[in-house]
Design a protein around this motif. Structure first.
Motif, PDB file in Angstrom:
ATOM      1  N   GLU A  17       0.823  -1.222   0.000  1.00  0.00           N
ATOM      2  CA  GLU A  17       0.000   0.000   0.000  1.00  0.00           C
ATOM      3  C   GLU A  17       0.856   1.271   0.000  1.00  0.00           C
ATOM      4  O   GLU A  17       0.344   2.365  -0.282  1.00  0.00           O
ATOM      5  N   GLN A  18       2.159   1.153   0.299  1.00  0.00           N
ATOM      6  CA  GLN A  18       3.044   2.316   0.285  1.00  0.00           C
ATOM      7  C   GLN A  18       3.800   2.453  -1.038  1.00  0.00           C
ATOM      8  O   GLN A  18       4.466   3.473  -1.270  1.00  0.00           O
ATOM      9  N   ALA A  19       3.692   1.465  -1.889  1.00  0.00           N
ATOM     10  CA  ALA A  19       4.461   1.467  -3.132  1.00  0.00           C
ATOM     11  C   ALA A  19       3.906   2.485  -4.118  1.00  0.00           C
ATOM     12  O   ALA A  19       2.700   2.591  -4.319  1.00  0.00           O
ATOM     13  N   ARG A  20       4.826   3.236  -4.737  1.00  0.00           N
ATOM     14  CA  ARG A  20       4.471   4.198  -5.778  1.00  0.00           C
ATOM     15  C   ARG A  20       5.463   4.020  -6.933  1.00  0.00           C
ATOM     16  O   ARG A  20       6.342   4.845  -7.137  1.00  0.00           O
ATOM     17  N   PRO A  21       5.354   2.916  -7.669  1.00  0.00           N
ATOM     18  CA  PRO A  21       6.348   2.592  -8.690  1.00  0.00           C
ATOM     19  C   PRO A  21       6.607   3.756  -9.644  1.00  0.00           C
ATOM     20  O   PRO A  21       5.672   4.355 -10.187  1.00  0.00           O
ATOM     21  N   GLY A  22       7.892   4.069  -9.805  1.00  0.00           N
ATOM     22  CA  GLY A  22       8.284   5.129 -10.722  1.00  0.00           C
ATOM     23  C   GLY A  22       8.459   6.496 -10.081  1.00  0.00           C
ATOM     24  O   GLY A  22       8.914   7.431 -10.745  1.00  0.00           O
ATOM     25  N   LEU A  23       8.139   6.634  -8.796  1.00  0.00           N
ATOM     26  CA  LEU A  23       8.329   7.920  -8.114  1.00  0.00           C
ATOM     27  C   LEU A  23       9.814   8.140  -7.839  1.00  0.00           C
ATOM     28  O   LEU A  23      10.499   7.271  -7.304  1.00  0.00           O
ATOM     29  N   VAL A  24      10.303   9.323  -8.175  1.00  0.00           N
ATOM     30  CA  VAL A  24      11.693   9.719  -7.947  1.00  0.00           C
ATOM     31  C   VAL A  24      11.696  10.925  -7.012  1.00  0.00           C
ATOM     32  O   VAL A  24      11.088  11.948  -7.314  1.00  0.00           O
ATOM     33  N   VAL A  25      12.372  10.777  -5.880  1.00  0.00           N
ATOM     34  CA  VAL A  25      12.446  11.844  -4.879  1.00  0.00           C
ATOM     35  C   VAL A  25      13.909  12.216  -4.659  1.00  0.00           C
ATOM     36  O   VAL A  25      14.751  11.336  -4.439  1.00  0.00           O
ATOM     37  N   HIS A  26      14.207  13.513  -4.706  1.00  0.00           N
ATOM     38  CA  HIS A  26      15.527  14.011  -4.328  1.00  0.00           C
ATOM     39  C   HIS A  26      15.353  15.043  -3.222  1.00  0.00           C
ATOM     40  O   HIS A  26      14.367  15.783  -3.204  1.00  0.00           O
ATOM     41  N   THR A  27      16.311  15.085  -2.291  1.00  0.00           N
ATOM     42  CA  THR A  27      16.213  16.007  -1.173  1.00  0.00           C
ATOM     43  C   THR A  27      17.499  16.809  -1.015  1.00  0.00           C
ATOM     44  O   THR A  27      18.592  16.346  -1.345  1.00  0.00           O
ATOM     45  N   ALA A  28      17.342  18.028  -0.506  1.00  0.00           N
ATOM     46  CA  ALA A  28      18.462  18.882  -0.115  1.00  0.00           C
ATOM     47  C   ALA A  28      18.177  19.395   1.294  1.00  0.00           C
ATOM     48  O   ALA A  28      17.068  19.263   1.807  1.00  0.00           O
ATOM     49  N   GLY A  29      19.194  19.983   1.922  1.00  0.00           N
ATOM     50  CA  GLY A  29      18.988  20.530   3.263  1.00  0.00           C
ATOM     51  C   GLY A  29      19.358  19.557   4.355  1.00  0.00           C
ATOM     52  O   GLY A  29      20.376  18.859   4.270  1.00  0.00           O
ATOM     53  N   TRP A  30      18.535  19.494   5.405  1.00  0.00           N
ATOM     54  CA  TRP A  30      18.796  18.646   6.567  1.00  0.00           C
ATOM     55  C   TRP A  30      19.106  17.210   6.125  1.00  0.00           C
ATOM     56  O   TRP A  30      18.490  16.720   5.174  1.00  0.00           O
ATOM     57  N   PRO A  31      20.057  16.537   6.782  1.00  0.00           N
ATOM     58  CA  PRO A  31      20.691  16.871   8.052  1.00  0.00           C
ATOM     59  C   PRO A  31      22.023  17.616   7.962  1.00  0.00           C
ATOM     60  O   PRO A  31      22.648  17.874   8.994  1.00  0.00           O
ATOM     61  N   LEU A  32      22.494  17.971   6.753  1.00  0.00           N
ATOM     62  CA  LEU A  32      23.808  18.583   6.634  1.00  0.00           C
ATOM     63  C   LEU A  32      23.788  20.061   7.000  1.00  0.00           C
ATOM     64  O   LEU A  32      22.791  20.764   6.762  1.00  0.00           O
TER      65      LEU A  32
END
Length: 560
Positions: free
Chosen positions: A234-249
């Motif tokens: 139920e949590q699967a979202r095939p093909g979703l691409v997420v990139h993050t910036a910021g925390w924790p650095l």
């Protein structure tokens, strides 16, 4: 016993002759071999090609995010779908998140810079794609020797590269031949192509010997730490691409996270940190573990199970730092040279294309009866290619962030959102960097210590349990492949001045400072080594030298 003594006693080594020897069975090396065999078939010529792969099979040591641009593989093998290439999951959506400690701000789609647009790309296991490329190469007649390391460069009397020698087998910890000792063999070639990946053991030597980086920017690197998870359906979202910036650095380090939904209820996620960070108290492994606890990341994997773990250094990929890729008798391809596009967070398409371009130049030379000269056609082909144009477009990305993280975010928007919208394809300026990563580390007394939370064993984990699921193994009774130029330096300089950063920057717990009989000493747990090359890059005194262990040792990644 020294290598010279071994050769004197047990030599000469058996030698095999090929037109082209390729060192490294990753995307760049296998694409070089495949393209050579394709051209030979098209022109009805015989070209002998072999590939040396230090892993147990092609793909065993390969680690990448990965989102793959299919442009190069389509050029190399236009019928890849019919051939069963494991590119199954198209990208369906992109998200770019700016994280604070507890919150996240999503970049609106209309503000997304072009380098984060993954339309037409695929979420893949690069290890699986590499294994498949190996099968295609063998079907074309390429000889692949898995479990064999290229340990030594061989030269002709005129200084040109003659080929490589594989590592000896059956040496004890003391370097003495044991009962099962086997001397390595030599592979000679008209041209030897080096495709070892970032910070290649032999590639580094070639760059120095032939001064390939003269007049170039300093090559810089990052470490990428990755995990593979199986999550509730139920949590699967095939093909979703997420990139993050910021925390924790904090602002004295550059990096970001990635999280990709594969098919089959799997998620691959990880964290990349530039190895020019200043604070010796920073631990890339712990930064990745606490990044996973952020609500926006944890929501994707909560209730799931961790299946795999790995780490690898990667080039930052600015073309200003790309060394000359050719020298008498050979060439560098893929990340051994530094073709990765860091702005797009992609390297496999560049590796494949560089291998193809090198193969075309090598085929022309071999069939013309040439050998051991420079494959200048490779450099000319690269400069005329779409790959050169692509890398040049994104040439400033990493250098802006090196100046200042806030400036990096701003200028990424200017160069890759604003300029294209006003009809300017290329930034009209070029930034340069002359500073190597290891020299950026500051003394521990000048930087704030970092306190990391203890792993919970559910979302976050420790190093040793992580290394366990990487399937890493080395023959225990062999010389350590992590060597020191001066055994006094780790305690006398690194521990005294930098608080022993090797105990933190290594993602596998290889380096450990212990106190024995009132004296500090460094213990090297070489058995844990993931072959990531971070120590070879980040050691502030450049005292650590990574050399090849026995073939087949190291990680054995599955699904990564």
């Amino acid at each position: 016993m020294s290598p010279e003594d071994i050769l004197s006693r047990y030599g000469p080594r058996e030698a095999m002759e090929y037109d082209v020897v390729v060192v490294g069975g990753g995307p760049a090396g296998l694409s070089t071999a495949i393209r050579l065999k394709q051209l030979a078939a098209e022109k009805d010529r015989e070209v002998t090609v072999c590939v040396l792969e230090k892993g147990s099979e092609p793909g065993a040591h390969i680690l990448s995010g990965a989102v793959m641009d299919p442009k190069s593989i389509t050029e190399l093998l236009p019928n890849w779908r019919e051939l069963g290439a494991p590119l199954h999951q198209p990208v369906t959506a992109d998200e770019l998140l700016l994280l604070s400690e507890t919150g996240a701000r999503r970049t609106p789609d209309w503000l997304m810079p072009r380098n984060f647009d993954n339309h037409g790309c695929y979420v893949i296991s690069l290890g699986a794609v590499t294994k498949w490329l190996g099968e295609q190469a063998e079907a074309l007649g390429v000889e692949i020797f898995s479990g064999f390391t290229a340990a030594e460069l061989l030269y002709h009397d005129d200084g040109s590269v003659k080929g490589v020698a594989t590592g000896n087998l059956g040496l004890g910890k003391d370097g003495e031949p044991g009962e099962q000792f086997q001397i390595g063999m030599e592979l000679h070639a008209k041209y030897t192509v080096f495709a070892e990946g970032a910070r290649g053991h032999l590639g580094k030597q070639l760059i120095t010997r032939f001064k390939l980086d003269q007049g170039k920017d300093a090559q810089t690197f990052a470490i990428g730490i990755k995990e593979l998870w199986e999550i509730p359906a139920e949590q699967a979202r095939p093909g979703l691409v997420v990139h993050t910036a910021g925390w924790p650095l904090n602002d004295d380090a550059f990096g970001g996270g990635f999280l990709y939904h594969l098919e089959g209820n799997q998620v691959t996620l990880g964290y990349v940190i530039g190895l020019d960070y200043q604070n010796p108290w920073l631990s890339p492994f712990e930064e990745m573990q606490r990044w996973k606890t952020h609500p926006s990341i944890k929501a994707h994997i909560e209730g799931g199970k961790r299946l795999g773990y790995g780490a690898r250094a990667l080039n930052n990929g600015t073309p200003q730092a790309l060394p000359r890729t050719v020298f008498p008798g050979g060439a560098l391809v893929g990340c051994d040279a530094g073709f990765l596009n860091a702005a797009r967070i992609k390297g496999s398409h560049a590796a494949i294309k560089s291998g193809m371009l090198c193969a075309e130049a090598a085929f022309e030379a071999v069939t013309a009866g040439r050998q051991n000269d420079e494959l200048t056609g490779f450099e000319a082909g690269f400069k005329a290619s779409w790959l050169h144009e692509e890398l040049w477009t994104y040439r400033n990305f990493k250098n802006w962030f090196k100046l200042n993280p806030l400036l990096g975010k701003l200028m990424t928007g200017v160069e890759h959102w604003l300029l294209p919208r006003v009809g300017v394809a290329q930034p009209p300026w070029t930034l340069h960097n002359r500073v190597k990563d290891h020299s950026k580390l500051r003394p521990a007394a000048e930087m704030p210590p970092i306190s990391y939370p203890k792993p919970d064993g559910v979302i976050s984990f420790d190093r040793l349990s992580s290394v366990f699921i990487s399937n890493t193994n080395h023959e225990e009774n062999q010389p350590a492949h992590l060597t020191l130029k001066d055994a006094s330096v780790p305690v006398g300089i690194n521990l005294a001045r930098f608080a022993g950063p090797e105990s933190r920057y290594c993602p596998a717990g290889v380096y450990e400072f212990v106190n024995k009989d009132g004296a500090d000493q460094l213990v090297i747990n070489a058995q844990n080594c993931l072959h990531c090359k971070t120590c070879d890059i980040k050691d502030p005194t450049q005292n650590i030298v990574w050399v090849t262990p026995e073939g087949g040792g190291g990680p054995n990644y599955a699904g990564m």
